[in-house]
Scaffold this motif. Structure first.
Motif, PDB file in Angstrom:
ATOM      1  N   LYS A   2     -30.517 -14.795  44.052  1.00 17.47           N
ATOM      2  CA  LYS A   2     -29.415 -14.096  43.381  1.00 17.47           C
ATOM      3  C   LYS A   2     -29.530 -12.598  43.636  1.00 17.47           C
ATOM      4  O   LYS A   2     -30.626 -12.052  43.688  1.00 17.47           O
ATOM      5  CB  LYS A   2     -29.473 -14.336  41.875  1.00 17.47           C
ATOM      6  CG  LYS A   2     -29.318 -15.783  41.484  1.00 17.47           C
ATOM      7  CD  LYS A   2     -27.871 -16.185  41.458  1.00 17.47           C
ATOM      8  CE  LYS A   2     -27.723 -17.627  40.965  1.00 17.47           C
ATOM      9  NZ  LYS A   2     -26.349 -18.084  40.983  1.00 17.47           N
ATOM     10  N   ALA A   3     -28.411 -11.966  43.763  1.00 17.19           N
ATOM     11  CA  ALA A   3     -28.419 -10.523  43.998  1.00 17.19           C
ATOM     12  C   ALA A   3     -28.603  -9.800  42.685  1.00 17.19           C
ATOM     13  O   ALA A   3     -27.661  -9.402  42.010  1.00 17.19           O
ATOM     14  CB  ALA A   3     -27.115 -10.101  44.660  1.00 17.19           C
ATOM     15  N   ILE A   5     -29.715  -6.915  42.037  1.00 19.75           N
ATOM     16  CA  ILE A   5     -29.251  -5.527  41.989  1.00 19.75           C
ATOM     17  C   ILE A   5     -27.791  -5.474  41.563  1.00 19.75           C
ATOM     18  O   ILE A   5     -27.362  -4.580  40.854  1.00 19.75           O
ATOM     19  CB  ILE A   5     -29.428  -4.843  43.366  1.00 19.75           C
ATOM     20  CG1 ILE A   5     -30.922  -4.734  43.679  1.00 19.75           C
ATOM     21  CG2 ILE A   5     -28.774  -3.479  43.405  1.00 19.75           C
ATOM     22  CD1 ILE A   5     -31.233  -4.219  45.065  1.00 19.75           C
ATOM     23  N   LEU A   6     -27.109  -6.494  42.003  1.00 18.75           N
ATOM     24  CA  LEU A   6     -25.695  -6.517  41.669  1.00 18.75           C
ATOM     25  C   LEU A   6     -25.442  -7.072  40.281  1.00 18.75           C
ATOM     26  O   LEU A   6     -24.348  -6.946  39.759  1.00 18.75           O
ATOM     27  CB  LEU A   6     -24.934  -7.378  42.674  1.00 18.75           C
ATOM     28  CG  LEU A   6     -25.039  -6.948  44.143  1.00 18.75           C
ATOM     29  CD1 LEU A   6     -24.264  -7.896  45.019  1.00 18.75           C
ATOM     30  CD2 LEU A   6     -24.521  -5.532  44.313  1.00 18.75           C
ATOM     31  N   ALA A   7     -26.511  -7.676  39.696  1.00 18.66           N
ATOM     32  CA  ALA A   7     -26.296  -8.350  38.424  1.00 18.66           C
ATOM     33  C   ALA A   7     -25.734  -7.395  37.381  1.00 18.66           C
ATOM     34  O   ALA A   7     -26.332  -6.378  37.081  1.00 18.66           O
ATOM     35  CB  ALA A   7     -27.608  -8.934  37.931  1.00 18.66           C
ATOM     36  N   GLY A   8     -24.605  -7.757  36.900  1.00 15.84           N
ATOM     37  CA  GLY A   8     -24.001  -6.951  35.855  1.00 15.84           C
ATOM     38  C   GLY A   8     -23.541  -5.591  36.321  1.00 15.84           C
ATOM     39  O   GLY A   8     -23.132  -4.767  35.526  1.00 15.84           O
ATOM     40  N   ALA A   9     -23.648  -5.345  37.609  1.00 13.22           N
ATOM     41  CA  ALA A   9     -23.313  -4.001  38.076  1.00 13.22           C
ATOM     42  C   ALA A   9     -22.113  -3.986  39.000  1.00 13.22           C
ATOM     43  O   ALA A   9     -21.680  -2.943  39.425  1.00 13.22           O
ATOM     44  CB  ALA A   9     -24.505  -3.388  38.790  1.00 13.22           C
ATOM     45  N   LEU A  10     -21.600  -5.161  39.312  1.00 20.53           N
ATOM     46  CA  LEU A  10     -20.483  -5.201  40.244  1.00 20.53           C
ATOM     47  C   LEU A  10     -19.181  -4.929  39.511  1.00 20.53           C
ATOM     48  O   LEU A  10     -18.837  -5.607  38.563  1.00 20.53           O
ATOM     49  CB  LEU A  10     -20.420  -6.581  40.896  1.00 20.53           C
ATOM     50  CG  LEU A  10     -19.466  -6.685  42.064  1.00 20.53           C
ATOM     51  CD1 LEU A  10     -20.001  -5.897  43.247  1.00 20.53           C
ATOM     52  CD2 LEU A  10     -19.274  -8.120  42.448  1.00 20.53           C
ATOM     53  N   LEU A  11     -18.503  -3.935  39.960  1.00 18.04           N
ATOM     54  CA  LEU A  11     -17.258  -3.557  39.302  1.00 18.04           C
ATOM     55  C   LEU A  11     -16.113  -4.351  39.906  1.00 18.04           C
ATOM     56  O   LEU A  11     -15.718  -4.100  41.031  1.00 18.04           O
ATOM     57  CB  LEU A  11     -17.017  -2.064  39.467  1.00 18.04           C
ATOM     58  CG  LEU A  11     -17.987  -1.178  38.687  1.00 18.04           C
ATOM     59  CD1 LEU A  11     -17.905   0.231  39.190  1.00 18.04           C
ATOM     60  CD2 LEU A  11     -17.674  -1.236  37.211  1.00 18.04           C
TER      61      LEU A  11
END
Lengths: 179, 446
Positions: A2-3, A5-11
């Protein structure tokens, strides 16, 4: 994997959507507002804030003089086509302003208007609420600021002064132009 | 059509049925009904195309089959006007809300997230930078404007979307832009979304001012080709921004029959201000901006015709441009001539055009086409004919002349723009029908 870094951070770009679904097109209310302004030139008090204050106005008297003098003036009715058909300033053409549609959608039509004449937009509303945005759009299209104006008091003021009208709602025999 | 039908039913009280083309009727029945009119309307459908057909074909449509419901078309019309409302049609009030996307998407693999963006049509299907919070925050440092500032409210089919600085930053990241590009993209966002029509509408974006050099926008060799990062990523950002903010989805509400390859980059280039002939002003100063202002200008059009080869002494270059202009619709007198600095120099030195304005005026006075050619165009039919019938000159008079009569359709010379760009390698140029809107000051978005 799972990415993280992107968790919860992808707009999500369609975080745009909430507004899209909550803001339904508003019914055009120009007719109603204009009714309230029939008692005077514009129905406004001196203290009332004029919408689109940067848009230059021209009085009905000035426009009538220009027409009588065969001046180079084009008059544009910004109401919907049905209202235009019912009653409009004599010799006016119709380019409807629809508040539910971005005014830039009208660009192709607005650009048909001549670049060498005074263009006067009017609406059936007390404070030029529908005509003034069209003036601003004309500026965006490169028309000179002093070449495009809004008719102060709109159709109501024109009617009060008894200036020529046309349309199917006028009494028979007084229709200046068949619609 | 739906708007008019709703208006007739609600304001005049007359039962109404919409006659739509079968290529678009399902959109009308579903999307418009749910998100635009907020009211169920009844439709019948005829085959497409309707316009441009012999009358016998159109008569056949009327006497033929209803392409939406089956059965004879006219029976469908009568039924739609007379049959009682169904239970579904009696439902009143606003339609149920479309599902709302969260500001932050849940975690997932990169592959899955890319697939999601593609499935949602949030990209141009080229490789995107996934807009992580970190990347978007870095982009936001390219402007002094706050992330939640609303730039404009974008009117979409059925609603309106406030377009915030943060949402533009998301598109900028996705397009591969850097924070220093961000003020340009924000200025572009004031003009979003780009054109959307059934024909191949597209945009042209011109950069003017010192920012051209500062950010290395290309105004030299290959100014309009894929040879420069700033031109590429900023042009692309306008596409992604337009698609997301404008809710443009293929076949749902984006209906260009052929589409336009221009929409990948929006023909973005900088004007070659250093190589303008003396007296020829840059585009932005023609619009009233100061020479040191940084300005982005967006035009809308369809057509671009290349000179192909260089200019020849046998036939003056402006004659060829004029001839090419006859192929344009002349809708709103709009044209933009993009030329290499060598062509601009030729036009001044060999042909005496001391200013861009003189050249525009010459085109306005000399570009002619037949009335039949002019009125035979669909855009002119839909935009100009109604005004001509209402008496607007010169269009009203042009309606009365024989088809073979020559007219001068570029009536407004100020709508004919001249832009100089390119690397002085060849005397080439483009004649286009892009109508330029007033430029936007980039500095206001720094």
């Amino acid at each position: 994997m799972k990415a993280q870094i992107l968790a919860g951070a992808l707009l999500g770009s369609l975080a745009l959507l909430p507004a899209a679904v909550s803001a339904r097109p508003l019914p055009k209310n120009a007719r109603q507002t204009s009714d309230s302004g029939k008692s005077g030139n514009s129905g406004s008090s001196a203290k009332e804030k004029l919408p689109f204050p940067n848009v230059p106005r021209i009085t009905a008297e000035e426009v009538e003089k220009l027409i009588k003098a065969k001046g180079d003036v084009v008059i544009v009715d910004t109401d919907d086509s049905m209202s235009y058909g019912a009653e409009h300033i004599k010799d006016a053409v119709n380019i409807a302003y629809d508040p539910t549609v971005d005014v830039s959608n009208e660009d192709q039509t607005l650009q048909v208007l001549p670049g060498n004449k005074l263009i006067v937009f009017y609406c059936n509303c007390p404070h030029e609420e529908d005509s003034a945005p069209m003036v601003q759009e004309m500026w965006q299209l490169g028309y000179a600021h002093n070449q495009v104006k809004a008719l102060q008091g709109g159709l109501t003021r024109w009617e009060q002064l008894g200036y020529p009208l046309a349309g199917t709602d006028l009494p028979k025999g007084t229709q200046e132009k068949g619609e | 059509m739906s708007r008019w039908a709703k208006q007739i039913e609600t304001q005049v009280g007359i039962p109404t049925v919409c006659v739509a083309m079968d290529n678009i009727v399902h959109y009308a029945v579903t999307y418009i009904r749910e998100y635009y009119t907020g009211m169920p309307l009844r439709f019948v459908a005829v085959p497409f195309p309707f316009t441009g057909q012999p009358k016998s074909v159109d008569v056949g449509y009327v006497t033929g089959k209803d392409m939406l419901n089956g059965g004879p078309l006219m029976a469908g019309v009568v039924s739609a006007l007379t049959s009682p409302l169904t239970a579904n049609e009696k439902i009143s009030g606003a339609p149920a809300n479309e599902s709302v996307e969260p500001r932050l998407l849940p975690p997932d693999t990169e592959d899955n997230l890319r697939a999601l963006f593609d499935a949602k049509e949030w990209s141009d299907y080229n490789w995107i930078n996934l807009p992580t919070e970190k990347k978007v925050m870095a982009m936001l440092r390219g402007t002094s404007h706050k992330p939640d500032e609303i730039i404009k409210t974008v009117t979409i089919t059925g609603g309106a979307r406030p377009l915030s600085v943060e949402k533009v930053a998301i598109s900028a990241v996705m397009a591969g832009a850097s924070p220093e590009h961000f003020p340009v993209i924000l200025a572009l966002a004031t003009q979003a979304p780009f054109g959307n029509s059934t024909s191949s509408m597209a945009n042209m974006v011109v950069i003017n001012g010192p920012i051209g050099k500062k950010l290395n926008f290309n105004s030299g060799t290959n100014a309009m080709g894929p040879y420069n990062r700033s031109n590429a990523v900023v042009g692309r950002a306008f596409t992604i921004l337009s698609k997301t903010a404008g809710d443009l989805r293929n076949g749902i509400n984006a209906w260009e029959s052929l589409g336009s390859n221009f929409q990948y980059n929006n023909i973005l280039y900088a004007e070659n201000e250093d190589n303008l002939p003396d007296g020829w002003k840059p585009l932005h100063t023609q619009m009233g901006f100061n020479p040191d202002d940084n300005v982005v200008t967006v035009g809308t059009g369809w057509t671009s015709i290349s000179s192909v080869g260089g200019s020849q002494e046998l036939y003056p270059v402006h004659y060829l441009m004029r001839d090419y202009m006859r192929s344009l619709t002349a809708s709103g007198s709009a044209a933009t001539i993009v030329m290499d600095p060598t062509v601009a120099g030729l036009l001044q030195n060999a042909h005496g055009f001391k200013t861009k304005e003189q050249l525009s005026e010459w085109f306005s006075q000399n570009a002619e086409k037949t009335a039949g050619n002019y009125w035979g165009n669909g855009v002119i039919q839909s935009m100009v004919v109604p005004l001509a019938l209402q008496g607007l000159e010169p269009y009203a008079s042009w309606r009365k002349v024989p088809n073979e009569t020559m007219i001068k359709p570029f009536t407004n010379s100020r709508a004919i723009h001249i832009v100089v760009t390119g690397g002085k390698i060849q005397t080439t140029w483009f004649v286009t029908d892009f109508g330029m809107r007033r430029g936007v000051k980039i500095d206001d978005w720094a």
